[in-house]
Design a protein around this motif. Structure first.
Motif, PDB file in Angstrom:
ATOM      1  N   VAL A   1       9.508  -6.140 -68.520  1.00 24.83           N
ATOM      2  CA  VAL A   1       8.241  -6.757 -68.904  1.00 24.83           C
ATOM      3  C   VAL A   1       7.104  -6.062 -68.169  1.00 24.83           C
ATOM      4  N   ARG A   2       6.099  -5.709 -68.919  1.00 24.67           N
ATOM      5  CA  ARG A   2       4.923  -5.089 -68.306  1.00 24.67           C
ATOM      6  C   ARG A   2       3.682  -5.720 -68.914  1.00 24.67           C
ATOM      7  N   LEU A   3       2.778  -6.164 -68.024  1.00 26.08           N
ATOM      8  CA  LEU A   3       1.514  -6.763 -68.432  1.00 26.08           C
ATOM      9  C   LEU A   3       0.399  -6.023 -67.714  1.00 26.08           C
ATOM     10  N   VAL A   4      -0.567  -5.525 -68.463  1.00 29.01           N
ATOM     11  CA  VAL A   4      -1.652  -4.743 -67.878  1.00 29.01           C
ATOM     12  C   VAL A   4      -2.985  -5.368 -68.267  1.00 29.01           C
ATOM     13  N   GLU A   5      -3.706  -5.834 -67.243  1.00 27.26           N
ATOM     14  CA  GLU A   5      -5.008  -6.469 -67.468  1.00 27.26           C
ATOM     15  C   GLU A   5      -6.124  -5.429 -67.425  1.00 27.26           C
ATOM     16  N   LEU A  17     -17.678 -12.095 -69.714  1.00 22.73           N
ATOM     17  CA  LEU A  17     -16.713 -11.007 -69.612  1.00 22.73           C
ATOM     18  C   LEU A  17     -15.559 -11.299 -70.549  1.00 22.73           C
ATOM     19  N   ASN A  18     -14.900 -10.233 -70.971  1.00 19.19           N
ATOM     20  CA  ASN A  18     -13.742 -10.382 -71.849  1.00 19.19           C
ATOM     21  C   ASN A  18     -12.558  -9.666 -71.203  1.00 19.19           C
ATOM     22  N   LEU A  19     -11.556 -10.434 -70.796  1.00 17.35           N
ATOM     23  CA  LEU A  19     -10.353  -9.861 -70.198  1.00 17.35           C
ATOM     24  C   LEU A  19      -9.292  -9.642 -71.271  1.00 17.35           C
ATOM     25  N   SER A  20      -8.593  -8.534 -71.140  1.00 22.61           N
ATOM     26  CA  SER A  20      -7.480  -8.249 -72.055  1.00 22.61           C
ATOM     27  C   SER A  20      -6.201  -8.042 -71.266  1.00 22.61           C
ATOM     28  N   CYS A  21      -5.087  -8.376 -71.903  1.00 27.34           N
ATOM     29  CA  CYS A  21      -3.762  -8.180 -71.311  1.00 27.34           C
ATOM     30  C   CYS A  21      -2.878  -7.557 -72.376  1.00 27.34           C
ATOM     31  N   VAL A  22      -2.477  -6.322 -72.132  1.00 25.66           N
ATOM     32  CA  VAL A  22      -1.586  -5.635 -73.063  1.00 25.66           C
ATOM     33  C   VAL A  22      -0.161  -5.766 -72.553  1.00 25.66           C
ATOM     34  N   ALA A  23       0.714  -6.253 -73.416  1.00 19.42           N
ATOM     35  CA  ALA A  23       2.098  -6.534 -73.025  1.00 19.42           C
ATOM     36  C   ALA A  23       3.057  -5.526 -73.630  1.00 19.42           C
ATOM     37  N   SER A  24       4.125  -5.258 -72.908  1.00 18.17           N
ATOM     38  CA  SER A  24       5.188  -4.400 -73.411  1.00 18.17           C
ATOM     39  C   SER A  24       6.493  -4.767 -72.733  1.00 18.17           C
ATOM     40  N   GLY A  25       7.589  -4.322 -73.332  1.00 17.14           N
ATOM     41  CA  GLY A  25       8.896  -4.559 -72.731  1.00 17.14           C
ATOM     42  C   GLY A  25       9.586  -5.830 -73.170  1.00 17.14           C
ATOM     43  N   PHE A  26       8.969  -6.582 -74.071  1.00 16.66           N
ATOM     44  CA  PHE A  26       9.599  -7.786 -74.582  1.00 16.66           C
ATOM     45  C   PHE A  26       9.001  -8.081 -75.953  1.00 16.66           C
ATOM     46  N   ARG A  27       9.641  -9.006 -76.670  1.00 10.62           N
ATOM     47  CA  ARG A  27       9.124  -9.380 -77.985  1.00 10.62           C
ATOM     48  C   ARG A  27       7.940 -10.318 -77.789  1.00 10.62           C
ATOM     49  N   ALA A  97       3.177 -14.111 -68.903  1.00 13.29           N
ATOM     50  CA  ALA A  97       3.969 -14.279 -70.126  1.00 13.29           C
ATOM     51  C   ALA A  97       5.168 -15.133 -69.784  1.00 13.29           C
ATOM     52  N   ALA A  98       5.373 -16.202 -70.542  1.00 17.30           N
ATOM     53  CA  ALA A  98       6.453 -17.130 -70.194  1.00 17.30           C
ATOM     54  C   ALA A  98       7.021 -17.775 -71.445  1.00 17.30           C
ATOM     55  N   ASP A  99       8.174 -18.420 -71.253  1.00 16.13           N
ATOM     56  CA  ASP A  99       8.787 -19.172 -72.336  1.00 16.13           C
ATOM     57  C   ASP A  99       8.378 -20.641 -72.258  1.00 16.13           C
ATOM     58  N   ALA A 100       7.194 -20.888 -71.694  1.00 14.66           N
ATOM     59  CA  ALA A 100       6.678 -22.243 -71.572  1.00 14.66           C
ATOM     60  C   ALA A 100       5.169 -22.185 -71.571  1.00 14.66           C
ATOM     61  N   GLY A 110       7.329 -17.341 -65.326  1.00 11.84           N
ATOM     62  CA  GLY A 110       6.625 -16.296 -66.042  1.00 11.84           C
ATOM     63  C   GLY A 110       6.664 -14.948 -65.360  1.00 11.84           C
ATOM     64  N   SER A 111       6.292 -13.937 -66.132  1.00 12.57           N
ATOM     65  CA  SER A 111       6.098 -12.582 -65.623  1.00 12.57           C
ATOM     66  C   SER A 111       4.608 -12.353 -65.437  1.00 12.57           C
ATOM     67  N   TRP A 112       4.273 -11.466 -64.492  1.00 16.86           N
ATOM     68  CA  TRP A 112       2.876 -11.314 -64.079  1.00 16.86           C
ATOM     69  C   TRP A 112       2.381  -9.900 -64.234  1.00 16.86           C
ATOM     70  N   GLY A 113       1.077  -9.790 -64.542  1.00 17.72           N
ATOM     71  CA  GLY A 113       0.395  -8.532 -64.416  1.00 17.72           C
ATOM     72  C   GLY A 113      -0.014  -8.309 -62.980  1.00 17.72           C
ATOM     73  N   GLN A 114      -0.679  -7.175 -62.743  1.00 21.71           N
ATOM     74  CA  GLN A 114      -1.052  -6.825 -61.366  1.00 21.71           C
ATOM     75  C   GLN A 114      -2.317  -7.523 -60.913  1.00 21.71           C
ATOM     76  N   GLY A 115      -3.033  -8.096 -61.858  1.00 17.00           N
ATOM     77  CA  GLY A 115      -4.267  -8.800 -61.539  1.00 17.00           C
ATOM     78  C   GLY A 115      -5.490  -7.913 -61.681  1.00 17.00           C
TER      79      GLY A 115
END
Length: 122
Positions: A1-5, A17-27, A97-100, A110-115
């Motif tokens: 899982v990879r999350l990049v803010e 401001l508009n924050l984005s998080c691009v996810a990869s490594g999972f559905r 990113a989490a299943d809840a 959950g899995s986390w980005g670097q912030g």
């Protein structure tokens, strides 16, 4: 899982401001997406979440009516639009990113980005 803010930075009070998080490594469509934040000397706190289908959103009382979370499944991206920012919004913002969709479950499982740092000047 990879999350990049991305999208953080310095903004004046009252700005946006508009924050984005691009996810990869999972559905992407199998997970709820969320945003948390942590100010210096404080615990990480829930900001907003959106369920896997994008049909339900959740906000903390501190940001309700000012922030908006969305997701673009075609781009594997979750977005946090932040309006009417104030000094209390200054923090490092983390994508999750989490299943809840409940804050405790997202924090625990959950899995986390670097912030990414958001600084609001008054």
């Amino acid at each position: 899982v990879r999350l990049v803010e991305s999208g953080g930075g310095l903004v004046q009070a009252g700005g946006s401001l508009n924050l984005s998080c691009v996810a990869s490594g999972f559905r992407f469509t199998s997970r709820a997406m969320g945003w948390f934040r942590q100010a210096p000397g404080t615990e990480r706190e829930f900001v907003a979440a959106i369920n896997w289908s994008g049909t339900r959103t959740y906000y903390s009382d501190a940001v309700k009516g000012r922030f908006s979370i969305s997701r673009d499944d075609a781009k594997n991206t979750a977005t946090l639009q932040m309006n009417r920012l104030n000094a209390d919004d200054t923090a490092v913002y983390y994508c999750n990113a989490a299943d809840a969709t409940t804050a405790p479950d997202m924090l625990e499982r959950g899995s986390w980005g670097q912030g990414i740092l958001v600084t609001v000047s008054s």
